[in-house]
Write a protein that holds these residues in place. Structure first.
Motif, PDB file in Angstrom:
ATOM      1  N   LEU A 148       0.822  -1.210   0.000  1.00 61.73           N
ATOM      2  CA  LEU A 148       0.000   0.000   0.000  1.00 61.73           C
ATOM      3  C   LEU A 148       0.859   1.264   0.000  1.00 61.73           C
ATOM      4  O   LEU A 148       0.581   2.207  -0.753  1.00 61.73           O
ATOM      5  CB  LEU A 148      -0.931  -0.001   1.215  1.00 61.73           C
ATOM      6  N   THR A 149       1.894   1.302   0.837  1.00 52.42           N
ATOM      7  CA  THR A 149       2.743   2.497   0.885  1.00 52.42           C
ATOM      8  C   THR A 149       3.499   2.681  -0.432  1.00 52.42           C
ATOM      9  O   THR A 149       3.642   3.803  -0.926  1.00 52.42           O
ATOM     10  CB  THR A 149       3.732   2.421   2.058  1.00 52.42           C
ATOM     11  N   LEU A 150       3.987   1.575  -1.007  1.00 51.01           N
ATOM     12  CA  LEU A 150       4.688   1.660  -2.288  1.00 51.01           C
ATOM     13  C   LEU A 150       3.739   2.109  -3.393  1.00 51.01           C
ATOM     14  O   LEU A 150       4.073   2.983  -4.206  1.00 51.01           O
ATOM     15  CB  LEU A 150       5.286   0.291  -2.625  1.00 51.01           C
ATOM     16  N   PHE A 151       2.562   1.517  -3.398  1.00 51.54           N
ATOM     17  CA  PHE A 151       1.525   1.861  -4.375  1.00 51.54           C
ATOM     18  C   PHE A 151       1.118   3.330  -4.246  1.00 51.54           C
ATOM     19  O   PHE A 151       1.031   4.060  -5.242  1.00 51.54           O
ATOM     20  CB  PHE A 151       0.337   0.924  -4.135  1.00 51.54           C
ATOM     21  N   SER A 152       0.928   3.787  -3.013  1.00 52.59           N
ATOM     22  CA  SER A 152       0.539   5.176  -2.769  1.00 52.59           C
ATOM     23  C   SER A 152       1.638   6.138  -3.211  1.00 52.59           C
ATOM     24  O   SER A 152       1.359   7.217  -3.751  1.00 52.59           O
ATOM     25  CB  SER A 152       0.242   5.391  -1.282  1.00 52.59           C
ATOM     26  N   ILE A 154       7.577 -13.224  -6.241  1.00 54.21           N
ATOM     27  CA  ILE A 154       6.348 -12.575  -5.778  1.00 54.21           C
ATOM     28  C   ILE A 154       6.612 -11.108  -5.484  1.00 54.21           C
ATOM     29  O   ILE A 154       5.811 -10.232  -5.836  1.00 54.21           O
ATOM     30  CB  ILE A 154       5.802 -13.284  -4.524  1.00 54.21           C
ATOM     31  N   ALA A 155       7.760 -10.822  -4.849  1.00 52.52           N
ATOM     32  CA  ALA A 155       8.115  -9.434  -4.534  1.00 52.52           C
ATOM     33  C   ALA A 155       8.251  -8.609  -5.815  1.00 52.52           C
ATOM     34  O   ALA A 155       7.775  -7.470  -5.883  1.00 52.52           O
ATOM     35  CB  ALA A 155       9.412  -9.395  -3.730  1.00 52.52           C
ATOM     36  N   ARG A 156       8.903  -9.180  -6.828  1.00 49.93           N
ATOM     37  CA  ARG A 156       9.062  -8.459  -8.104  1.00 49.93           C
ATOM     38  C   ARG A 156       7.714  -8.224  -8.769  1.00 49.93           C
ATOM     39  O   ARG A 156       7.455  -7.135  -9.313  1.00 49.93           O
ATOM     40  CB  ARG A 156       9.983  -9.247  -9.036  1.00 49.93           C
ATOM     41  N   TYR A 157       6.853  -9.240  -8.717  1.00 50.12           N
ATOM     42  CA  TYR A 157       5.522  -9.091  -9.332  1.00 50.12           C
ATOM     43  C   TYR A 157       4.734  -7.964  -8.660  1.00 50.12           C
ATOM     44  O   TYR A 157       4.153  -7.108  -9.340  1.00 50.12           O
ATOM     45  CB  TYR A 157       4.754 -10.408  -9.233  1.00 50.12           C
ATOM     46  N   ASN A 215       5.882  -5.465  -6.948  1.00 47.57           N
ATOM     47  CA  ASN A 215       6.534  -4.186  -7.229  1.00 47.57           C
ATOM     48  C   ASN A 215       6.145  -3.664  -8.613  1.00 47.57           C
ATOM     49  O   ASN A 215       5.843  -2.474  -8.787  1.00 47.57           O
ATOM     50  CB  ASN A 215       8.052  -4.340  -7.123  1.00 47.57           C
ATOM     51  N   GLU A 216       6.126  -4.564  -9.589  1.00 48.50           N
ATOM     52  CA  GLU A 216       5.741  -4.162 -10.945  1.00 48.50           C
ATOM     53  C   GLU A 216       4.278  -3.757 -11.009  1.00 48.50           C
ATOM     54  O   GLU A 216       3.914  -2.789 -11.698  1.00 48.50           O
ATOM     55  CB  GLU A 216       6.011  -5.317 -11.913  1.00 48.50           C
ATOM     56  N   LEU A 222      -5.985  -8.179  -3.457  1.00 41.65           N
ATOM     57  CA  LEU A 222      -6.195  -9.630  -3.391  1.00 41.65           C
ATOM     58  C   LEU A 222      -4.860 -10.375  -3.420  1.00 41.65           C
ATOM     59  O   LEU A 222      -4.605 -11.268  -2.598  1.00 41.65           O
ATOM     60  CB  LEU A 222      -7.054 -10.091  -4.580  1.00 41.65           C
ATOM     61  N   VAL A 223      -3.996  -9.982  -4.353  1.00 42.06           N
ATOM     62  CA  VAL A 223      -2.728 -10.685  -4.539  1.00 42.06           C
ATOM     63  C   VAL A 223      -1.789 -10.468  -3.360  1.00 42.06           C
ATOM     64  O   VAL A 223      -1.023 -11.365  -2.991  1.00 42.06           O
ATOM     65  CB  VAL A 223      -2.057 -10.232  -5.858  1.00 42.06           C
ATOM     66  N   SER A 224      -1.827  -9.285  -2.748  1.00 38.43           N
ATOM     67  CA  SER A 224      -0.918  -9.000  -1.626  1.00 38.43           C
ATOM     68  C   SER A 224      -1.177  -9.946  -0.447  1.00 38.43           C
ATOM     69  O   SER A 224      -0.252 -10.291   0.288  1.00 38.43           O
ATOM     70  CB  SER A 224      -1.056  -7.542  -1.182  1.00 38.43           C
TER      71      SER A 224
END
Length: 237
Positions: free
Chosen positions: A27-31, A116-119, A121-122, A138-140
């Motif tokens: 969420l923080t990265l996305f935001s 999973i981390a790379r996915y 992040n992308e 959902l995926v997180s």
């Protein structure tokens, strides 16, 4: 087990779930990406809300599915060996969290498979629509299943022993409490708080959260041992 003791276990398991950080990290990265793209506050709030809803829906689906699966296997009377095995899983997970949860580097990088981390992040970079943000939520949850599966199993084992009228309440209680930390971050970001300050607090307190999660798992294991195993042994004698 009484309804009070059952809900005490569900609440503690949900609090442990809430202490895990992958969904908050996403969420923080996305935001951060959305703020950099200069989205309006209204659209930012809509995207974050969709993400949180995705996390909540997946949590409810997982808990409901595991409960249904365990009910079909054990019925409403879970064997003692299953409770004993669950206690062992909780202890094992506690040590894993204490030792491995955060990677030995700066920041709040969590020990999850790198693919999973790379996915994730992308996806945080490419997500532009509310529906995509919902899917990212959902995926997180799936990405952190290795850590949250045991609290979910414990709660499911308790839920299938409750009267039908209490089961839905139990699922709602678990979902709301497990989302509590994410909701706090959601409110902070939505009200305009600096994302850097939030991330700095998370980094400063990450080892406390790691210790609290592991300790909570040990306490939960002890609680289950007393109520589900020790009590039954005493009743036999």
């Amino acid at each position: 087990m009484s309804i009070t003791a059952s809900f005490a276990i569900i609440i503690l398991a949900a609090l442990i779930h809430a202490s895990f950080q992958l969904s908050i990290s996403v969420l923080t990265l996305f935001s951060g990406h959305m703020i950099s793209a200069r989205l309006t506050q209204i659209r930012l709030s809509r995207m974050i809300t969709s993400f949180v809803l995705g996390v909540g829906v997946m949590t409810v689906l997982l808990l409901s599915f595991i409960s249904l699966l365990l009910l079909s296997i054990f019925g409403t009377n879970t064997p003692q060996i299953v409770w004993a095995s669950t206690c062992g899983l909780l202890i094992g997970l506690a040590f894993s969290v204490w030792i491995f949860y955060y990677r030995r580097e700066k920041g709040t990088t969590i020990w999850i498979p790198r693919n999973i981390a790379r996915y994730l992040n992308e996806r945080t970079k490419s997500t532009k629509l509310s529906a995509e943000a919902f899917g990212l939520g959902l995926v997180s949850v799936i990405g952190e299943l290795l850590f949250i599966i045991t609290p979910l199993i414990v709660s499911a084992l308790v839920l299938i022993q409750l009267p039908t009228s209490w089961q839905l309440i139990g699922i709602i209680v678990y979902a709301v409490i497990s989302l509590s930390s994410l909701i706090i971050v959601w409110v902070l970001i939505g009200s305009g708080h600096n994302l850097g300050t939030i991330q700095k607090w998370r980094e400063t307190n990450k080892y406390f959260l790691q210790f609290a999660a592991g300790t909570g798992l040990v306490i939960l294991s002890f609680f289950i041992y007393v109520y589900e195993i020790l009590n039954n042994i005493i009743e036999v004698f």
